[in-house]
Each structure stands twice: as structure tokens, then as C-alpha cells.
Design a protein around this motif. Sequence first.
Motif, mmCIF file in Angstrom:
data_model
loop_
_atom_site.group_PDB
_atom_site.id
_atom_site.type_symbol
_atom_site.label_atom_id
_atom_site.label_comp_id
_atom_site.label_asym_id
_atom_site.label_seq_id
_atom_site.Cartn_x
_atom_site.Cartn_y
_atom_site.Cartn_z
ATOM 1 N N SER A 20 26.705 3.508 26.598
ATOM 2 C CA SER A 20 26.847 4.748 25.827
ATOM 3 C C SER A 20 27.994 4.595 24.837
ATOM 4 N N SER A 21 27.985 5.428 23.807
ATOM 5 C CA SER A 21 29.080 5.386 22.837
ATOM 6 C C SER A 21 29.917 6.649 22.971
ATOM 7 N N GLY A 22 31.148 6.558 22.508
ATOM 8 C CA GLY A 22 32.084 7.676 22.567
ATOM 9 C C GLY A 22 32.978 7.589 23.789
ATOM 10 N N ALA A 23 34.230 7.992 23.607
ATOM 11 C CA ALA A 23 35.178 7.860 24.703
ATOM 12 C C ALA A 23 36.328 8.843 24.565
ATOM 13 N N ILE A 24 37.046 8.974 25.642
ATOM 14 C CA ILE A 24 38.293 9.733 25.687
ATOM 15 C C ILE A 24 39.409 8.699 25.811
ATOM 16 N N VAL A 25 40.460 8.846 25.012
ATOM 17 C CA VAL A 25 41.554 7.881 25.011
ATOM 18 C C VAL A 25 42.834 8.570 25.463
ATOM 19 N N GLU A 26 43.510 7.959 26.421
ATOM 20 C CA GLU A 26 44.815 8.445 26.863
ATOM 21 C C GLU A 26 45.794 7.290 26.815
ATOM 22 N N LYS A 27 46.997 7.563 26.315
ATOM 23 C CA LYS A 27 48.021 6.528 26.182
ATOM 24 C C LYS A 27 49.017 6.628 27.332
ATOM 25 N N ILE A 28 49.585 5.470 27.671
ATOM 26 C CA ILE A 28 50.648 5.416 28.664
ATOM 27 C C ILE A 28 51.671 4.386 28.187
ATOM 28 N N ALA A 29 52.934 4.664 28.439
ATOM 29 C CA ALA A 29 54.010 3.724 28.109
ATOM 30 C C ALA A 29 54.793 3.448 29.387
ATOM 31 N N MET A 30 55.196 2.193 29.556
ATOM 32 C CA MET A 30 55.926 1.792 30.759
ATOM 33 C C MET A 30 57.115 0.933 30.383
ATOM 34 N N SER A 31 58.128 1.023 31.194
ATOM 35 C CA SER A 31 59.278 0.139 30.997
ATOM 36 C C SER A 31 58.979 -1.190 31.683
ATOM 37 N N GLY A 32 59.720 -2.196 31.316
ATOM 38 C CA GLY A 32 59.549 -3.505 31.928
ATOM 39 C C GLY A 32 60.477 -3.651 33.120
ATOM 40 N N VAL A 33 60.953 -4.845 33.329
ATOM 41 C CA VAL A 33 61.891 -5.113 34.417
ATOM 42 C C VAL A 33 63.265 -5.384 33.825
ATOM 43 N N GLY A 34 64.255 -5.420 34.651
ATOM 44 C CA GLY A 34 65.601 -5.748 34.196
ATOM 45 C C GLY A 34 66.232 -4.644 33.374
ATOM 46 N N ILE A 35 66.860 -5.026 32.264
ATOM 47 C CA ILE A 35 67.647 -4.088 31.460
ATOM 48 C C ILE A 35 66.787 -2.994 30.823
ATOM 49 N N SER A 36 65.552 -3.321 30.433
ATOM 50 C CA SER A 36 64.700 -2.292 29.836
ATOM 51 C C SER A 36 64.365 -1.204 30.857
ATOM 52 N N ARG A 37 64.235 -1.586 32.100
ATOM 53 C CA ARG A 37 63.978 -0.591 33.151
ATOM 54 C C ARG A 37 65.215 0.259 33.390
ATOM 55 N N PHE A 38 66.371 -0.360 33.372
ATOM 56 C CA PHE A 38 67.630 0.349 33.587
ATOM 57 C C PHE A 38 67.837 1.414 32.509
ATOM 58 N N PHE A 39 67.558 1.080 31.256
ATOM 59 C CA PHE A 39 67.750 2.027 30.150
ATOM 60 C C PHE A 39 66.488 2.850 29.840
ATOM 61 N N ASP A 40 65.454 2.680 30.660
ATOM 62 C CA ASP A 40 64.188 3.397 30.494
ATOM 63 C C ASP A 40 63.603 3.194 29.095
ATOM 64 N N ILE A 41 63.602 1.945 28.636
ATOM 65 C CA ILE A 41 62.990 1.580 27.357
ATOM 66 C C ILE A 41 61.534 1.241 27.641
ATOM 67 N N GLN A 42 60.643 2.049 27.099
ATOM 68 C CA GLN A 42 59.220 1.897 27.410
ATOM 69 C C GLN A 42 58.499 1.168 26.278
ATOM 70 N N HIS A 43 58.592 -0.145 26.303
ATOM 71 C CA HIS A 43 57.986 -0.917 25.231
ATOM 72 C C HIS A 43 56.612 -1.483 25.599
ATOM 73 N N HIS A 44 56.148 -1.246 26.806
ATOM 74 C CA HIS A 44 54.795 -1.641 27.202
ATOM 75 C C HIS A 44 53.891 -0.430 26.996
ATOM 76 N N ARG A 45 52.989 -0.515 26.007
ATOM 77 C CA ARG A 45 52.143 0.636 25.669
ATOM 78 C C ARG A 45 50.684 0.250 25.801
ATOM 79 N N TYR A 46 49.928 1.108 26.480
ATOM 80 C CA TYR A 46 48.515 0.846 26.732
ATOM 81 C C TYR A 46 47.671 2.073 26.407
ATOM 82 N N ALA A 47 46.406 1.823 26.098
ATOM 83 C CA ALA A 47 45.439 2.897 25.905
ATOM 84 C C ALA A 47 44.374 2.748 26.984
#
Length: 81
Positions: A20-47
Amino acid sequence: MGKTTEEILAEEFICSHCKSSGAIVEKIAMSGVGISRFFDIQHHRYAFVSCDYCGYTEIFNLRVLEGQDDLGTFIDVLFSQ
């Protein structure tokens, strides 16, 4: 104004499960490990793209999709049958 990545994904999506065609898209952002997790930097972005008909969901890395020179062409190739 140009379409967003999410709008293009929703319009061009063809479900690999039920075809079938057509979809619903929702985004999510996540922090990595180490310093990015400590500062809550969410540079991992997915749809998360879910089929309007059967609910089957595929996950796309937005950094990869948005990093392409011509997103429309890339998505056309991604969803070509």
C-alpha cells in the motif's frame, strides 16, 4: 517552500509488507553515549514511517537522508519498485 523530509517520506512510502502507499511519519531524537549523553545532546535522529493501511513500520536515519544532495532523487531510488 520545499517539502520536508517527513512530508516526502509520507507521500512516497510504499509498504514492503502489503504494498500500500501512504504513511504516517514520526521523528525521534536520541543522545549517544559518553559526553553527548551527559549533556543530553540528541544528534541521533530517526524517522519511524508506518504504513497507513497495515501499520508495518520502517526506520530511517534522518542524517543519512538529509545529507544527500538531492533528497527527492534519493527517496525515489529508495522506494522504487
